[in-house]
Design a protein around this motif. Sequence first.
Motif, PDB file in Angstrom:
ATOM      1  N   GLU A   1       0.781  17.711 -10.094  1.00 22.07           N
ATOM      2  CA  GLU A   1       1.733  16.608 -10.152  1.00 22.07           C
ATOM      3  C   GLU A   1       1.729  15.816  -8.851  1.00 22.07           C
ATOM      4  OE1 GLU A   1       5.628  17.765 -11.461  1.00 22.07           O
ATOM      5  OE2 GLU A   1       4.821  19.254 -12.856  1.00 22.07           O
ATOM      6  N   VAL A   2       1.520  16.499  -7.735  1.00 21.53           N
ATOM      7  CA  VAL A   2       1.414  15.815  -6.438  1.00 21.53           C
ATOM      8  C   VAL A   2       0.267  14.812  -6.485  1.00 21.53           C
ATOM      9  CG1 VAL A   2       0.792  16.098  -4.009  1.00 21.53           C
ATOM     10  CG2 VAL A   2       2.437  17.651  -5.053  1.00 21.53           C
ATOM     11  N   ALA A   3      -0.879  15.255  -6.982  1.00 17.99           N
ATOM     12  CA  ALA A   3      -2.060  14.383  -7.028  1.00 17.99           C
ATOM     13  C   ALA A   3      -1.771  13.115  -7.820  1.00 17.99           C
ATOM     14  CB  ALA A   3      -3.235  15.138  -7.637  1.00 17.99           C
ATOM     15  N   LEU A   4      -1.206  13.262  -9.004  1.00 18.41           N
ATOM     16  CA  LEU A   4      -0.916  12.095  -9.838  1.00 18.41           C
ATOM     17  C   LEU A   4       0.176  11.229  -9.221  1.00 18.41           C
ATOM     18  CD1 LEU A   4      -1.064  13.704 -13.410  1.00 18.41           C
ATOM     19  CD2 LEU A   4      -2.818  12.363 -12.226  1.00 18.41           C
ATOM     20  N   GLY A   5       1.200  11.877  -8.673  1.00 17.92           N
ATOM     21  CA  GLY A   5       2.294  11.121  -8.083  1.00 17.92           C
ATOM     22  C   GLY A   5       1.882  10.333  -6.853  1.00 17.92           C
TER      23      GLY A   5
ATOM     24  N   LEU B   1       0.827  -1.207   0.000  1.00 19.97           N
ATOM     25  CA  LEU B   1       0.000   0.000   0.000  1.00 19.97           C
ATOM     26  C   LEU B   1       0.861   1.256   0.000  1.00 19.97           C
ATOM     27  CD1 LEU B   1      -2.906  -0.976   2.424  1.00 19.97           C
ATOM     28  CD2 LEU B   1      -2.844  -1.105  -0.076  1.00 19.97           C
ATOM     29  N   GLU B   2       1.977   1.223   0.705  1.00 19.23           N
ATOM     30  CA  GLU B   2       2.891   2.370   0.688  1.00 19.23           C
ATOM     31  C   GLU B   2       3.416   2.630  -0.722  1.00 19.23           C
ATOM     32  OE1 GLU B   2       4.946   2.725   5.087  1.00 19.23           O
ATOM     33  OE2 GLU B   2       5.827   1.333   3.646  1.00 19.23           O
ATOM     34  N   ALA B   3       3.568   1.572  -1.499  1.00 17.56           N
ATOM     35  CA  ALA B   3       4.063   1.706  -2.868  1.00 17.56           C
ATOM     36  C   ALA B   3       2.967   2.106  -3.850  1.00 17.56           C
ATOM     37  CB  ALA B   3       4.711   0.402  -3.309  1.00 17.56           C
ATOM     38  N   GLY B   4       1.742   2.270  -3.341  1.00 14.29           N
ATOM     39  CA  GLY B   4       0.647   2.680  -4.208  1.00 14.29           C
ATOM     40  C   GLY B   4      -0.193   1.549  -4.735  1.00 14.29           C
ATOM     41  N   GLY B   5      -0.005   0.332  -4.229  1.00 21.64           N
ATOM     42  CA  GLY B   5      -0.809  -0.798  -4.663  1.00 21.64           C
ATOM     43  C   GLY B   5      -2.232  -0.720  -4.146  1.00 21.64           C
TER      44      GLY B   5
ATOM     45  N   LEU C   1      -6.353   2.657   5.637  1.00 21.99           N
ATOM     46  CA  LEU C   1      -4.891   2.686   5.662  1.00 21.99           C
ATOM     47  C   LEU C   1      -4.349   3.132   4.311  1.00 21.99           C
ATOM     48  CD1 LEU C   1      -2.184   2.077   7.080  1.00 21.99           C
ATOM     49  CD2 LEU C   1      -2.364  -0.257   6.193  1.00 21.99           C
ATOM     50  N   ALA C   2      -4.921   2.633   3.232  1.00 22.95           N
ATOM     51  CA  ALA C   2      -4.461   3.031   1.898  1.00 22.95           C
ATOM     52  C   ALA C   2      -4.636   4.531   1.685  1.00 22.95           C
ATOM     53  CB  ALA C   2      -5.223   2.245   0.834  1.00 22.95           C
ATOM     54  N   ARG C   3      -5.748   5.088   2.138  1.00 25.62           N
ATOM     55  CA  ARG C   3      -5.970   6.540   2.018  1.00 25.62           C
ATOM     56  C   ARG C   3      -4.931   7.324   2.823  1.00 25.62           C
ATOM     57  NH1 ARG C   3     -11.527   8.380   3.920  1.00 25.62           N
ATOM     58  NH2 ARG C   3     -10.904  10.333   2.883  1.00 25.62           N
ATOM     59  N   VAL C   4      -4.678   6.871   4.043  1.00 25.26           N
ATOM     60  CA  VAL C   4      -3.726   7.563   4.909  1.00 25.26           C
ATOM     61  C   VAL C   4      -2.321   7.530   4.299  1.00 25.26           C
ATOM     62  CG1 VAL C   4      -2.530   7.384   7.127  1.00 25.26           C
ATOM     63  CG2 VAL C   4      -5.027   7.261   7.038  1.00 25.26           C
ATOM     64  N   LEU C   5      -1.914   6.374   3.790  1.00 23.62           N
ATOM     65  CA  LEU C   5      -0.580   6.270   3.204  1.00 23.62           C
ATOM     66  C   LEU C   5      -0.481   7.076   1.910  1.00 23.62           C
ATOM     67  CD1 LEU C   5       0.172   2.495   3.878  1.00 23.62           C
ATOM     68  CD2 LEU C   5       0.941   4.484   5.183  1.00 23.62           C
ATOM     69  N   ARG C   6      -1.563   7.135   1.167  1.00 27.16           N
ATOM     70  CA  ARG C   6      -1.579   7.973  -0.040  1.00 27.16           C
ATOM     71  C   ARG C   6      -1.440   9.448   0.334  1.00 27.16           C
ATOM     72  NH1 ARG C   6      -6.705   7.002  -3.408  1.00 27.16           N
ATOM     73  NH2 ARG C   6      -7.642   8.180  -1.688  1.00 27.16           N
ATOM     74  N   LEU C   7      -2.127   9.856   1.410  1.00 24.82           N
ATOM     75  CA  LEU C   7      -1.986  11.230   1.889  1.00 24.82           C
ATOM     76  C   LEU C   7      -0.546  11.528   2.251  1.00 24.82           C
ATOM     77  CD1 LEU C   7      -3.314  13.920   2.887  1.00 24.82           C
ATOM     78  CD2 LEU C   7      -3.432  12.824   5.146  1.00 24.82           C
TER      79      LEU C   7
ATOM     80  N   GLY D   1      -1.172   9.138  -6.371  1.00 24.02           N
ATOM     81  CA  GLY D   1      -2.158   8.122  -6.715  1.00 24.02           C
ATOM     82  C   GLY D   1      -3.588   8.598  -6.667  1.00 24.02           C
ATOM     83  N   CYS D   2      -3.802   9.913  -6.598  1.00 27.32           N
ATOM     84  CA  CYS D   2      -5.157  10.466  -6.650  1.00 27.32           C
ATOM     85  C   CYS D   2      -5.595  10.602  -8.107  1.00 27.32           C
ATOM     86  CB  CYS D   2      -5.220  11.829  -5.964  1.00 27.32           C
ATOM     87  SG  CYS D   2      -4.904  11.776  -4.187  1.00 27.32           S
ATOM     88  N   ALA D   3      -6.910  10.652  -8.299  1.00 29.56           N
ATOM     89  CA  ALA D   3      -7.428  10.766  -9.661  1.00 29.56           C
ATOM     90  C   ALA D   3      -7.061  12.106 -10.283  1.00 29.56           C
ATOM     91  CB  ALA D   3      -8.946  10.580  -9.651  1.00 29.56           C
ATOM     92  N   ASP D   4      -7.126  13.165  -9.483  1.00 30.59           N
ATOM     93  CA  ASP D   4      -6.799  14.502  -9.967  1.00 30.59           C
ATOM     94  C   ASP D   4      -6.597  15.414  -8.761  1.00 30.59           C
ATOM     95  OD1 ASP D   4      -9.405  15.023  -9.037  1.00 30.59           O
ATOM     96  OD2 ASP D   4     -10.262  14.803 -11.044  1.00 30.59           O
ATOM     97  N   GLN D   5      -6.344  16.702  -9.021  1.00 32.14           N
ATOM     98  CA  GLN D   5      -6.077  17.631  -7.931  1.00 32.14           C
ATOM     99  C   GLN D   5      -7.291  17.816  -7.036  1.00 32.14           C
ATOM    100  OE1 GLN D   5      -3.977  21.183  -9.090  1.00 32.14           O
ATOM    101  NE2 GLN D   5      -4.677  22.312  -7.284  1.00 32.14           N
ATOM    102  N   ALA D   6      -8.503  17.788  -7.620  1.00 32.96           N
ATOM    103  CA  ALA D   6      -9.715  17.931  -6.815  1.00 32.96           C
ATOM    104  C   ALA D   6      -9.861  16.768  -5.843  1.00 32.96           C
ATOM    105  CB  ALA D   6     -10.933  18.027  -7.722  1.00 32.96           C
ATOM    106  N   HIS D   7      -9.504  15.576  -6.295  1.00 30.09           N
ATOM    107  CA  HIS D   7      -9.541  14.399  -5.420  1.00 30.09           C
ATOM    108  C   HIS D   7      -8.573  14.577  -4.250  1.00 30.09           C
ATOM    109  CE1 HIS D   7      -8.706   9.791  -4.986  1.00 30.09           C
ATOM    110  NE2 HIS D   7      -9.420  10.259  -3.981  1.00 30.09           N
ATOM    111  N   LEU D   8      -7.375  15.050  -4.552  1.00 31.57           N
ATOM    112  CA  LEU D   8      -6.395  15.285  -3.496  1.00 31.57           C
ATOM    113  C   LEU D   8      -6.894  16.332  -2.514  1.00 31.57           C
ATOM    114  CD1 LEU D   8      -3.630  15.018  -2.160  1.00 31.57           C
ATOM    115  CD2 LEU D   8      -2.724  16.605  -3.886  1.00 31.57           C
ATOM    116  N   ALA D   9      -7.523  17.389  -3.025  1.00 34.91           N
ATOM    117  CA  ALA D   9      -8.040  18.442  -2.149  1.00 34.91           C
ATOM    118  C   ALA D   9      -9.096  17.893  -1.196  1.00 34.91           C
ATOM    119  CB  ALA D   9      -8.622  19.578  -2.981  1.00 34.91           C
ATOM    120  N   ARG D  10      -9.935  16.997  -1.685  1.00 36.26           N
ATOM    121  CA  ARG D  10     -10.959  16.381  -0.819  1.00 36.26           C
ATOM    122  C   ARG D  10     -10.310  15.514   0.251  1.00 36.26           C
ATOM    123  NH1 ARG D  10     -13.470  15.637  -5.875  1.00 36.26           N
ATOM    124  NH2 ARG D  10     -12.871  13.430  -5.919  1.00 36.26           N
TER     125      ARG D  10
END
Length: 245
Positions: A199-203, A143-147, A178-184, A205-214
């Motif tokens: 670029e943060v959002a994509l790197g 999960l830390e690796a984005g799986g 846990l996957a959400r927390v590690l992605r954060l 593993g978020c769908a887009d910047q709006a997803h990361l903002a949520r």
Amino acid sequence: MYEERASRLDGAVVWTRTVDRRAGDVHPVLPDGCMDLLWADGRLLVAGPDTHAHTAGELPATRYVGVRFAPGTAPAFLGVPAHELRDRRVELADVWGAAEARRLTDRIDAAADPVAELEAVALRRADRVEPPDPLLSEVVRRLEAGGTVAGAAEAVGLGARQLHRRSLSAFGYGPKTLARVLRLQRALTLVRAGVPYAEVALGAGCADQAHLAREMRDLAGITLGAYAALANRETPQPSGSRTTA
């Protein structure tokens, strides 16, 4: 001021923080999947796994020392399932008993180096407990690796219900959280490095910047801009260092 180093305890980090409250030295404590053993101005406490940000006022101390355990490793050390401590800061006396907590507190209080003494407490205890579940350590690694959660479950040979039950005990919540927390945490690392938000959002593993903002709003309670401002002012402590200063 915050400092950390790798611990002699496998996978753990030892950290210290001194807080100047008069100077408004306040940082949010963000979820990271970890748990901590804390010494705070003469009190020994345990910080459980977080599902949301914690803010000022919970521990009104000025000097903190902590051992931060990697995700899934603290419950065996503490002898308590992680879900019983989720989003909580509890006195060590409530976990190990008043007599043992007082003995350890007195030892650390009297030590010339409380940092080294707290780490020594952790090392001695770790020698007497069972090692963490290797299957769940592999889940964390993936999960830390984005799986995906499904991919991690398949890799370790656990069904969805089995993985969820064992995750509650080890991490304090299910594998999807846990996957959400590690992605954060992946995202926050990129933000601190000055990477543009898209670029943060994509790197991370978020769908887009709006997803990361949520995700920032739901898990961290602050915006990307607010976090970046903190990072520019002073490198924030990893969220596992739960001083809630």
